[in-house]
Design a protein around this motif. Structure first.
Motif, PDB file in Angstrom:
ATOM      1  N   LEU A   7       0.827  -1.215   0.000  1.00 21.44           N
ATOM      2  CA  LEU A   7       0.000   0.000   0.000  1.00 21.44           C
ATOM      3  C   LEU A   7       0.858   1.260   0.000  1.00 21.44           C
ATOM      4  CD1 LEU A   7      -3.045  -0.696   2.347  1.00 21.44           C
ATOM      5  CD2 LEU A   7      -3.122   0.348   0.090  1.00 21.44           C
ATOM      6  N   ARG A   8       1.895   1.272   0.849  1.00 18.48           N
ATOM      7  CA  ARG A   8       2.787   2.442   0.897  1.00 18.48           C
ATOM      8  C   ARG A   8       3.487   2.646  -0.448  1.00 18.48           C
ATOM      9  NH1 ARG A   8       3.612   0.325   6.030  1.00 18.48           N
ATOM     10  NH2 ARG A   8       5.560  -0.701   5.440  1.00 18.48           N
ATOM     11  N   MET A   9       3.961   1.552  -1.040  1.00 21.28           N
ATOM     12  CA  MET A   9       4.658   1.636  -2.318  1.00 21.28           C
ATOM     13  C   MET A   9       3.722   2.160  -3.408  1.00 21.28           C
ATOM     14  SD  MET A   9       6.297  -1.438  -4.572  1.00 21.28           S
ATOM     15  CE  MET A   9       4.664  -2.087  -4.848  1.00 21.28           C
ATOM     16  N   LEU A  10       2.509   1.622  -3.472  1.00 20.72           N
ATOM     17  CA  LEU A  10       1.552   2.076  -4.476  1.00 20.72           C
ATOM     18  C   LEU A  10       1.205   3.546  -4.288  1.00 20.72           C
ATOM     19  CD1 LEU A  10      -0.810  -1.016  -4.678  1.00 20.72           C
ATOM     20  CD2 LEU A  10       0.607  -0.107  -6.536  1.00 20.72           C
ATOM     21  N   HIS A  11       1.028   3.960  -3.049  1.00 19.67           N
ATOM     22  CA  HIS A  11       0.753   5.369  -2.768  1.00 19.67           C
ATOM     23  C   HIS A  11       1.884   6.245  -3.306  1.00 19.67           C
ATOM     24  CE1 HIS A  11       0.941   9.086  -0.362  1.00 19.67           C
ATOM     25  NE2 HIS A  11      -0.365   9.070  -0.539  1.00 19.67           N
ATOM     26  N   ASP A  12       3.116   5.852  -3.015  1.00 20.20           N
ATOM     27  CA  ASP A  12       4.276   6.615  -3.491  1.00 20.20           C
ATOM     28  C   ASP A  12       4.323   6.665  -5.017  1.00 20.20           C
ATOM     29  OD1 ASP A  12       4.933   6.987  -0.851  1.00 20.20           O
ATOM     30  OD2 ASP A  12       6.588   5.527  -0.860  1.00 20.20           O
ATOM     31  N   TYR A  13       4.001   5.541  -5.674  1.00 20.30           N
ATOM     32  CA  TYR A  13       4.004   5.508  -7.140  1.00 20.30           C
ATOM     33  C   TYR A  13       2.925   6.418  -7.714  1.00 20.30           C
ATOM     34  CZ  TYR A  13       7.198   1.489  -7.250  1.00 20.30           C
ATOM     35  OH  TYR A  13       8.275   0.654  -7.131  1.00 20.30           O
ATOM     36  N   LYS A  69       3.009  13.662 -10.482  1.00 17.95           N
ATOM     37  CA  LYS A  69       3.999  14.718 -10.714  1.00 17.95           C
ATOM     38  C   LYS A  69       4.670  14.596 -12.070  1.00 17.95           C
ATOM     39  CE  LYS A  69       5.200  15.228  -5.823  1.00 17.95           C
ATOM     40  NZ  LYS A  69       6.245  15.000  -4.823  1.00 17.95           N
ATOM     41  N   ASP A  70       4.805  13.368 -12.553  1.00 19.47           N
ATOM     42  CA  ASP A  70       5.520  13.110 -13.801  1.00 19.47           C
ATOM     43  C   ASP A  70       4.558  13.243 -14.984  1.00 19.47           C
ATOM     44  OD1 ASP A  70       7.078  12.245 -15.895  1.00 19.47           O
ATOM     45  OD2 ASP A  70       7.566  10.302 -14.997  1.00 19.47           O
ATOM     46  N   LYS A  71       4.737  14.293 -15.775  1.00 21.66           N
ATOM     47  CA  LYS A  71       3.854  14.556 -16.914  1.00 21.66           C
ATOM     48  C   LYS A  71       3.958  13.480 -17.989  1.00 21.66           C
ATOM     49  CE  LYS A  71       2.490  18.345 -15.075  1.00 21.66           C
ATOM     50  NZ  LYS A  71       1.380  18.226 -14.194  1.00 21.66           N
ATOM     51  N   ALA A  72       5.030  12.688 -17.953  1.00 18.97           N
ATOM     52  CA  ALA A  72       5.214  11.631 -18.949  1.00 18.97           C
ATOM     53  C   ALA A  72       4.357  10.393 -18.646  1.00 18.97           C
ATOM     54  CB  ALA A  72       6.690  11.229 -19.024  1.00 18.97           C
ATOM     55  N   TYR A 101      -3.660   5.934 -18.471  1.00 20.46           N
ATOM     56  CA  TYR A 101      -3.940   4.504 -18.296  1.00 20.46           C
ATOM     57  C   TYR A 101      -3.115   3.938 -17.139  1.00 20.46           C
ATOM     58  CZ  TYR A 101      -4.390  -0.460 -19.263  1.00 20.46           C
ATOM     59  OH  TYR A 101      -4.644  -1.802 -19.138  1.00 20.46           O
ATOM     60  N   THR A 102      -1.834   4.268 -17.084  1.00 22.95           N
ATOM     61  CA  THR A 102      -0.962   3.784 -16.010  1.00 22.95           C
ATOM     62  C   THR A 102      -1.434   4.314 -14.661  1.00 22.95           C
ATOM     63  OG1 THR A 102       0.909   3.646 -17.531  1.00 22.95           O
ATOM     64  CG2 THR A 102       1.422   3.719 -15.173  1.00 22.95           C
ATOM     65  N   GLU A 103      -1.751   5.588 -14.602  1.00 19.38           N
ATOM     66  CA  GLU A 103      -2.257   6.168 -13.347  1.00 19.38           C
ATOM     67  C   GLU A 103      -3.536   5.472 -12.898  1.00 19.38           C
ATOM     68  OE1 GLU A 103      -2.514  10.343 -12.309  1.00 19.38           O
ATOM     69  OE2 GLU A 103      -1.131  10.808 -13.958  1.00 19.38           O
ATOM     70  N   ASP A 104      -4.427   5.224 -13.843  1.00 19.86           N
ATOM     71  CA  ASP A 104      -5.686   4.552 -13.503  1.00 19.86           C
ATOM     72  C   ASP A 104      -5.436   3.145 -12.959  1.00 19.86           C
ATOM     73  OD1 ASP A 104      -7.046   6.803 -14.336  1.00 19.86           O
ATOM     74  OD2 ASP A 104      -7.673   5.939 -16.268  1.00 19.86           O
TER      75      ASP A 104
END
Length: 161
Positions: free
Chosen positions: A94-100, A106-109, A113-116
């Motif tokens: 959970l902590r790792m996923l939150h950080d990702y 923050k990363d415009k690249a 789909y990945t964020e979702d």
């Protein structure tokens, strides 16, 4: 066999199994003899099982050696093992996923789909963890009644099944 399939060291699983089925506490020598493993493996296994909180040190009157016994209530064993697995596996995930997710925002690249997918995975872990926390508080009798109710629960909730 069960322990190794669940990712537990073979000797740890054997020591626990023997202590669980033993009607009386056992000392390290008893475990070494019964399992035919090195004393150092037994000692390490006992420390790990004590760290999980499922084996405890007990004293046997008239014997100066340390003896050990396993919790016998299978439901309490299950709860403790699940608590430890949650702490060691779910919580860091959970902590790792939150950080990702924060990093992806923050990363415009990072594509939507990945964020979702990250958010969906995070929501899954968050929901299952919350469900576990609720069920963890239920007394064993309530869990058994709920399990016996089976598909009736779905019908009462109007979900079919």
């Amino acid at each position: 066999e069960m322990g190794t399939r669940w990712g537990v060291n073979r000797t740890v699983a054997q020591v626990h199994a023997l202590l669980y089925i033993s009607p009386a506490p056992l000392n390290a020598d008893d475990l070494v003899e019964a399992l035919e493993v090195a004393r150092s493996n037994v000692s390490t296994s006992l420390k790990e099982l004590q760290g999980w909180g499922i084996v405890k040190l007990v004293h046997v009157q008239g014997d100066k050696r340390d003896h050990f016994e396993s919790l016998k209530d299978v439901w309490e064993l299950f709860r403790i093992v699940m608590d430890e697995r949650k702490k060691r596996e779910f919580d860091p995930t959970l902590r790792m996923l939150h950080d990702y997710i924060v990093e992806a925002e923050k990363d415009k690249a990072t594509d939507q789909y990945t964020e979702d997918r990250l958010r969906e995975l995070y929501a899954f872990f968050e929901t299952t963890t919350a469900l576990y926390a609720q069920v963890r508080r239920w007394p064993t009798a309530a869990i058994l009644k709920f399990m016996k109710a089976g598909d009736k629960v779905f019908k009462v909730l109007g979900l079919g099944a």
